[in-house]
Scaffold this active site. Structure first.
Site, PDB file in Angstrom:
ATOM      1  N   VAL A 167       0.832  -1.197   0.000  1.00 52.90           N
ATOM      2  CA  VAL A 167       0.000   0.000   0.000  1.00 52.90           C
ATOM      3  C   VAL A 167       0.875   1.259   0.000  1.00 52.90           C
ATOM      4  O   VAL A 167       0.549   2.255  -0.650  1.00 52.90           O
ATOM      5  CB  VAL A 167      -0.961   0.004   1.215  1.00 52.90           C
ATOM      6  CG1 VAL A 167      -1.757   1.304   1.286  1.00 52.90           C
ATOM      7  CG2 VAL A 167      -1.905  -1.185   1.153  1.00 52.90           C
ATOM      8  N   CYS A 168       2.010   1.204   0.679  1.00 52.54           N
ATOM      9  CA  CYS A 168       2.872   2.379   0.833  1.00 52.54           C
ATOM     10  C   CYS A 168       3.252   3.034  -0.504  1.00 52.54           C
ATOM     11  O   CYS A 168       3.124   4.250  -0.645  1.00 52.54           O
ATOM     12  CB  CYS A 168       4.122   2.028   1.629  1.00 52.54           C
ATOM     13  SG  CYS A 168       3.771   1.431   3.299  1.00 52.54           S
ATOM     14  N   PRO A 169       3.702   2.276  -1.505  1.00 51.66           N
ATOM     15  CA  PRO A 169       4.075   2.955  -2.747  1.00 51.66           C
ATOM     16  C   PRO A 169       2.887   3.621  -3.445  1.00 51.66           C
ATOM     17  O   PRO A 169       3.059   4.664  -4.085  1.00 51.66           O
ATOM     18  CB  PRO A 169       4.687   1.855  -3.607  1.00 51.66           C
ATOM     19  CG  PRO A 169       4.254   0.573  -3.019  1.00 51.66           C
ATOM     20  CD  PRO A 169       4.008   0.847  -1.560  1.00 51.66           C
TER      21      PRO A 169
ATOM     22  N   LEU B  89       2.488   6.966  -1.522  1.00 44.39           N
ATOM     23  CA  LEU B  89       3.601   7.884  -1.767  1.00 44.39           C
ATOM     24  C   LEU B  89       3.574   8.401  -3.202  1.00 44.39           C
ATOM     25  O   LEU B  89       3.871   9.571  -3.467  1.00 44.39           O
ATOM     26  CB  LEU B  89       4.929   7.212  -1.449  1.00 44.39           C
ATOM     27  CG  LEU B  89       5.133   6.858   0.026  1.00 44.39           C
ATOM     28  CD1 LEU B  89       6.379   5.998   0.202  1.00 44.39           C
ATOM     29  CD2 LEU B  89       5.215   8.094   0.893  1.00 44.39           C
TER      30      LEU B  89
END
Length: 187
Positions: free
Chosen positions: A46-48, A51
């Site tokens: 999920v992080c990318p 970001l």
């Protein structure tokens, strides 16, 4: 979690930004709007997406005078490796702060003690270094940068227009409210 209207704590860290390693401190935030965007870890799922979404809005935030700092407990070296290996992360121009000591994550009360990872936490900090908005979500719930931009515009508006407040779903240019005794019970 009583961080709203509190001043951010002093910090010093290394970050990766635009092809360089840079030092970042709380002094870099003084006098400007800032977003601290915490996430669990580099090279995840999920992080990318979050970001990358934030990177798409970074030019608009810059025009508003807002600086963005993403933060994870990874090192600045790991941030560079991720930036170099991922097309999504490769488009990021804002500072990617490494927090391997976990001090910044702990200061913002998003550190998962015992895991060494930060929760998904977003903090909007005003030019006085005071937290004006925050959002914490569970690991599987991604954030929406367009909603963050809307909240920042509202925070900037009310700072520049004392005595006014922004109602739900307020967007730039729409009607605000001026709280008063006569308004009680009329909304």
């Amino acid at each position: 979690m009583a961080l709203i209207n509190t001043k951010i704590k002093p910090f010093a860290a290394k970050a990766y930004k635009q092809g360089k390693f840079v030092d970042v401190t709380d002094a870099d935030v003084a006098g400007k709007w800032a977003v601290f965007f915490f996430y669990p870890a580099d090279f995840t799922f999920v992080c990318p997406t979050e970001l990358g979404d934030l990177a798409d809005y970074y030019p608009e935030l810059q025009k508003l005078g807002v600086e963005v700092f993403s933060v994870s407990t990874d090192t600045h070296f790991t941030h560079k490796a991720w930036h170099d290996s991922s097309d999504t992360i490769g488009k990021i121009d804002y500072a990617m702060i490494g927090d391997p000591t976990q001090e910044i994550s702990r200061n913002f009360e998003v550190l998962r003690e015992g895991e060494g990872l930060a929760d998904r936490g977003t903090f909007v900090v005003d030019p006085d270094g005071v937290i004006q908005a925050m959002e914490i979500t569970a690991e599987g719930i991604g954030r929406d940068a367009s909603e963050l931009v809307r909240k920042i515009k509202a925070a900037i508006y009310i700072r520049n227009h004392p005595g006014e407040v922004c109602p739900a779903k307020w967007k730039e240019g729409e009607q605000t409210l001026a709280p008063s005794f006569d308004l009680v019970g009329k909304i």
